[in-house]
Design an enzyme around this catalytic site. Structure first.
Site, PDB file in Angstrom:
ATOM      1  N   HIS A  72       0.683  -1.326   0.034  1.00 35.56           N
ATOM      2  CA  HIS A  72       0.058  -0.038   0.060  1.00 35.56           C
ATOM      3  C   HIS A  72       1.000   1.183   0.096  1.00 35.56           C
ATOM      4  CE1 HIS A  72      -3.109   2.877   1.104  1.00 35.56           C
ATOM      5  NE2 HIS A  72      -4.006   1.810   0.733  1.00 35.56           N
ATOM      6  N   TYR A 202      -7.812  10.537   5.024  1.00 37.33           N
ATOM      7  CA  TYR A 202      -7.942  11.296   6.023  1.00 37.33           C
ATOM      8  C   TYR A 202      -8.738  12.434   5.535  1.00 37.33           C
ATOM      9  CZ  TYR A 202      -3.652   8.763   7.553  1.00 37.33           C
ATOM     10  OH  TYR A 202      -2.838   7.960   7.674  1.00 37.33           O
ATOM     11  N   PRO A 294      -2.931   6.602  18.043  1.00 35.04           N
ATOM     12  CA  PRO A 294      -2.815   5.633  16.603  1.00 35.04           C
ATOM     13  C   PRO A 294      -2.866   6.628  15.323  1.00 35.04           C
ATOM     14  CG  PRO A 294      -5.215   5.918  17.575  1.00 35.04           C
ATOM     15  CD  PRO A 294      -4.044   6.458  18.509  1.00 35.04           C
ATOM     16  N   LYS A 298       2.093   3.721  14.493  1.00 31.08           N
ATOM     17  CA  LYS A 298       3.424   3.329  14.679  1.00 31.08           C
ATOM     18  C   LYS A 298       3.419   2.070  15.620  1.00 31.08           C
ATOM     19  CE  LYS A 298       5.287   6.508  12.131  1.00 31.08           C
ATOM     20  NZ  LYS A 298       5.722   5.858  10.710  1.00 31.08           N
ATOM     21  N   TYR A 389       6.252   8.734   7.552  1.00 32.04           N
ATOM     22  CA  TYR A 389       4.966   8.069   7.547  1.00 32.04           C
ATOM     23  C   TYR A 389       5.248   6.312   7.503  1.00 32.04           C
ATOM     24  CZ  TYR A 389       0.139   7.256   6.064  1.00 32.04           C
ATOM     25  OH  TYR A 389      -1.363   6.716   5.879  1.00 32.04           O
TER      26      TYR A 389
HETATM   27  P1  FAD Z   1      -0.155  -5.788  23.010  1.00 34.22           P
HETATM   28  O1  FAD Z   1      -0.451  -6.198  21.350  1.00 34.22           O
HETATM   29  O2  FAD Z   1      -1.095  -4.991  23.844  1.00 34.22           O
HETATM   30  O3  FAD Z   1       0.023  -7.130  23.640  1.00 34.22           O
HETATM   31  C1  FAD Z   1       0.098  -7.350  25.100  1.00 34.22           C
HETATM   32  C2  FAD Z   1      -0.152  -8.386  25.603  1.00 34.22           C
HETATM   33  O4  FAD Z   1      -0.030  -8.865  27.009  1.00 34.22           O
HETATM   34  C3  FAD Z   1      -1.855  -8.857  25.336  1.00 34.22           C
HETATM   35  O5  FAD Z   1      -1.819 -10.198  24.773  1.00 34.22           O
HETATM   36  C4  FAD Z   1      -2.338  -9.081  26.668  1.00 34.22           C
HETATM   37  O6  FAD Z   1      -3.497  -9.950  27.088  1.00 34.22           O
HETATM   38  C5  FAD Z   1      -1.110  -9.394  27.750  1.00 34.22           C
HETATM   39  N1  FAD Z   1      -1.051  -8.908  29.036  1.00 34.22           N
HETATM   40  C6  FAD Z   1      -1.417  -7.660  29.447  1.00 34.22           C
HETATM   41  N2  FAD Z   1      -1.345  -7.664  30.680  1.00 34.22           N
HETATM   42  C7  FAD Z   1      -0.939  -8.816  30.992  1.00 34.22           C
HETATM   43  C8  FAD Z   1      -0.311  -9.470  32.395  1.00 34.22           C
HETATM   44  N3  FAD Z   1      -0.924  -8.773  33.785  1.00 34.22           N
HETATM   45  N4  FAD Z   1      -0.029 -10.727  32.355  1.00 34.22           N
HETATM   46  C9  FAD Z   1       0.070 -11.531  31.331  1.00 34.22           C
HETATM   47  N5  FAD Z   1      -0.215 -10.876  30.117  1.00 34.22           N
HETATM   48  C10 FAD Z   1      -0.859  -9.455  30.034  1.00 34.22           C
HETATM   49  N6  FAD Z   1      -0.110   0.059  15.278  1.00 34.22           N
HETATM   50  C11 FAD Z   1       0.579   0.154  14.152  1.00 34.22           C
HETATM   51  O7  FAD Z   1       1.717  -0.092  14.019  1.00 34.22           O
HETATM   52  N7  FAD Z   1      -0.418   0.361  13.055  1.00 34.22           N
HETATM   53  C12 FAD Z   1      -1.607   0.494  13.138  1.00 34.22           C
HETATM   54  O8  FAD Z   1      -2.291   0.424  12.197  1.00 34.22           O
HETATM   55  C13 FAD Z   1      -2.265   0.473  14.630  1.00 34.22           C
HETATM   56  N8  FAD Z   1      -3.572   0.567  14.561  1.00 34.22           N
HETATM   57  C14 FAD Z   1      -4.096   0.428  16.064  1.00 34.22           C
HETATM   58  C15 FAD Z   1      -5.715   0.512  16.008  1.00 34.22           C
HETATM   59  C16 FAD Z   1      -5.934   0.676  17.224  1.00 34.22           C
HETATM   60  C17 FAD Z   1      -7.395   0.804  17.290  1.00 34.22           C
HETATM   61  C18 FAD Z   1      -5.389   0.333  18.369  1.00 34.22           C
HETATM   62  C19 FAD Z   1      -5.851   0.257  19.980  1.00 34.22           C
HETATM   63  C20 FAD Z   1      -3.919   0.147  18.213  1.00 34.22           C
HETATM   64  C21 FAD Z   1      -3.325   0.470  17.045  1.00 34.22           C
HETATM   65  N9  FAD Z   1      -2.122   0.234  17.005  1.00 34.22           N
HETATM   66  C22 FAD Z   1      -1.361   0.377  15.607  1.00 34.22           C
HETATM   67  C23 FAD Z   1      -1.204   0.096  18.100  1.00 34.22           C
HETATM   68  C24 FAD Z   1      -0.815  -1.325  18.257  1.00 34.22           C
HETATM   69  O9  FAD Z   1      -1.977  -2.312  18.046  1.00 34.22           O
HETATM   70  C25 FAD Z   1      -0.067  -1.555  19.528  1.00 34.22           C
HETATM   71  O10 FAD Z   1       0.968  -0.603  19.627  1.00 34.22           O
HETATM   72  C26 FAD Z   1       0.712  -3.147  19.800  1.00 34.22           C
HETATM   73  O11 FAD Z   1      -0.442  -3.922  19.842  1.00 34.22           O
HETATM   74  C27 FAD Z   1       1.621  -3.303  20.821  1.00 34.22           C
HETATM   75  O12 FAD Z   1       2.219  -4.468  20.921  1.00 34.22           O
HETATM   76  P2  FAD Z   1       2.446  -5.085  22.189  1.00 34.22           P
HETATM   77  O13 FAD Z   1       3.246  -6.672  21.927  1.00 34.22           O
HETATM   78  O14 FAD Z   1       3.456  -4.049  22.840  1.00 34.22           O
HETATM   79  O15 FAD Z   1       1.209  -5.212  22.946  1.00 34.22           O
END
Ligand code: FAD
Length: 392
Positions: A72, A202, A294, A298, A389
């Site tokens: 994309h 956008y 969001p 990133k 971006y």
């Molecule tokens: P998470 O994906 O949150 O994973 C954390 C894990 O830890 C989860 O499985 C949770 O269940 C687990 N957990 C939590 N607490 C505990 C605990 N106490 N004990 C054990 N396990 C626990 N980012 C992009 O790059 N591009 C996008 O287009 C984008 N769009 C988004 C749209 C939305 C609506 C949202 C909300 C976010 C978006 N993001 C996007 C952000 C992205 O989804 C997050 O930054 C990403 O999921 C972070 O990954 P992570 O592994 O750090 O955390």
């Protein structure tokens, strides 16, 4: 129970880290609060940066996204001054996004990790991380059946998001939290409908922002600027589609493909950064380290990048007794995080103004309009935009 590295959370950060450590023979375990089905069903991000794809490729983790992801490279802005498109794949560094839903990436990472013998404990909630200054930091946990237990390791990787146990366990004053509330909320929607345009859309409108992002040929993500604190269910589906159509100026630029709305969540646009990303033997990665609004997509990309940096450092330390990478981990990640924060904040200000005291367009609306005018007309501004971006 024991493992050299105890990883909290099976999101993108925890699972990339787990795969890399396990493939290098480092003894690790992933503790995840949710069930496997819940983890694999959580739809969030979708736009993967070119560097994220390179990292996943480098470690043999990109098979699914290479097969099913779609490239994309165009975005479209719709404003009170008309519309313009940026083919960012031909600007800046010439990089493209790969659109691949986060839950599919997580499913791929989990499948690979488990198929190669990696250990995950689902339904296991980390409660606290203790003794991070000692030789054997301990994670206390509650299992799905309510029993409590503990895991000891040499290191703990906090990849459990913004509300996880890693952040909670930091003693007061150990880590500084920089926080910025952008003062805006979005209603994030997933619709069972094909994309309505072949670009990220956008729309800036006096009624508020609206966004359009392709996910798959059958599912599209939309965003609507929304009243802070309002329930995600406050609006009917018809009202949502009417408002999206109005703000995206469907009457001028073509109708939206409507469909059933299958997921809604309100996201307050907030950013924070913890500094440093280490407290003794506890390391933070992904959303646990820094939360991004969001606006520039990133978060998941930074999570993958930080997981690779942390994996390399842990492998060097545990495999070869070289602690240099761990000592540098925080500073190295923070450099990437602040750049991503800067661009995400710029995107918020590109898409949102603020009315003046009389309710009429205010100073910040005029700045926003001017920012958009530069982006539509200045090639060097477009190159800068494209580089940031798609980049992380
Ligand atoms: P998470 O994906 O949150 O994973 C954390 C894990 O830890 C989860 O499985 C949770 O269940 C687990 N957990 C939590 N607490 C505990 C605990 N106490 N004990 C054990 N396990 C626990 N980012 C992009 O790059 N591009 C996008 O287009 C984008 N769009 C988004 C749209 C939305 C609506 C949202 C909300 C976010 C978006 N993001 C996007 C952000 C992205 O989804 C997050 O930054 C990403 O999921 C972070 O990954 P992570 O592994 O750090 O955390």
């Amino acid at each position: 129970d024991n493992a050299d590295v105890v990883i909290l959370g099976a999101g993108p950060a925890g699972l990339v880290l787990g795969n890399l450590l396990h493939a290098s023979g480092v003894d690790c375990v992933v503790l995840e609060r949710a069930t496997r089905a819940q983890v694999q069903a959580r739809s969030r991000a979708g736009f993967l940066a070119a560097n994220t794809v390179r990292i996943l490729d480098r470690h043999g983790l990109a098979e699914g996204l290479r097969r099913r992801g779609r490239e994309h490279a165009t975005c479209e802005f719709r404003t009170e001054d008309g519309r313009f498109r940026l083919d960012y794949g031909g600007l800046g560094r010439g990089e493209r996004h790969t659109v691949y839903p986060q839950h599919e990436l997580v499913t791929d990472l989990l499948t690979r990790y488990l198929d190669t013998g990696g250990r995950v404990r689902f339904g296991t909630e980390a409660l606290t991380v203790r003794d991070t200054d000692g030789a054997r930091p301990t994670v206390t946990v509650r299992e799905a059946d309510g029993r409590t237990g503990s895991w000891q390791g040499r290191y703990v990787a906090g990849c459990d998001g913004r509300h996880g146990a890693a952040r909670r366990s930091l003693p007061p004053g150990a880590v500084r939290r920089h926080h910025l509330d952008h003062g805006v909320s979005w209603l994030g929607l997933l619709a069972e409908a094909p994309p309505s345009l072949d670009a990220v859309g956008y729309a800036v409108h006096h009624r508020g922002f609206a966004g359009h992002m392709a996910r798959t040929p059958e599912v599209t993500r939309y965003y609507l600027q929304y009243e802070r604190g309002a329930s995600p269910d406050a609006w009917s589906e018809d009202r949502i589609w009417d408002e999206l159509s109005l703000r995206m100026r469907a009457a001028d630029y073509g109708p939206l493909h409507r469909g059933r709305i299958v997921h809604r969540a309100v996201v307050d646009l907030e950013s924070d950064v913890l500094e440093p990303l280490r407290h003794g033997a506890l390391f933070l990665a992904g959303d646990a380290a820094s939360l991004l609004s969001p606006s520039a997509a990133k978060g998941a990309n930074l999570a993958v990048l930080e997981a690779e940096i942390l994996a390399r450092a842990l492998i060097a330390d545990l495999g070869h007794g070289d602690p240099e990478g761990l000592a540098r981990y925080s500073a190295q990640c923070l450099e990437h995080i602040w750049r991503a924060q800067e661009f995400s904040g710029w995107m918020v200000r590109l898409l949102h103004g603020a009315p003046g005291p009389d309710g009429e367009p205010g100073f910040h609306d005029s700045l926003r309009r001017s920012r958009l005018a530069s982006l539509s007309s200045s090639r060097s501004c477009q190159d800068w935009f494209a580089e940031h971006y798609v980049g992380v």
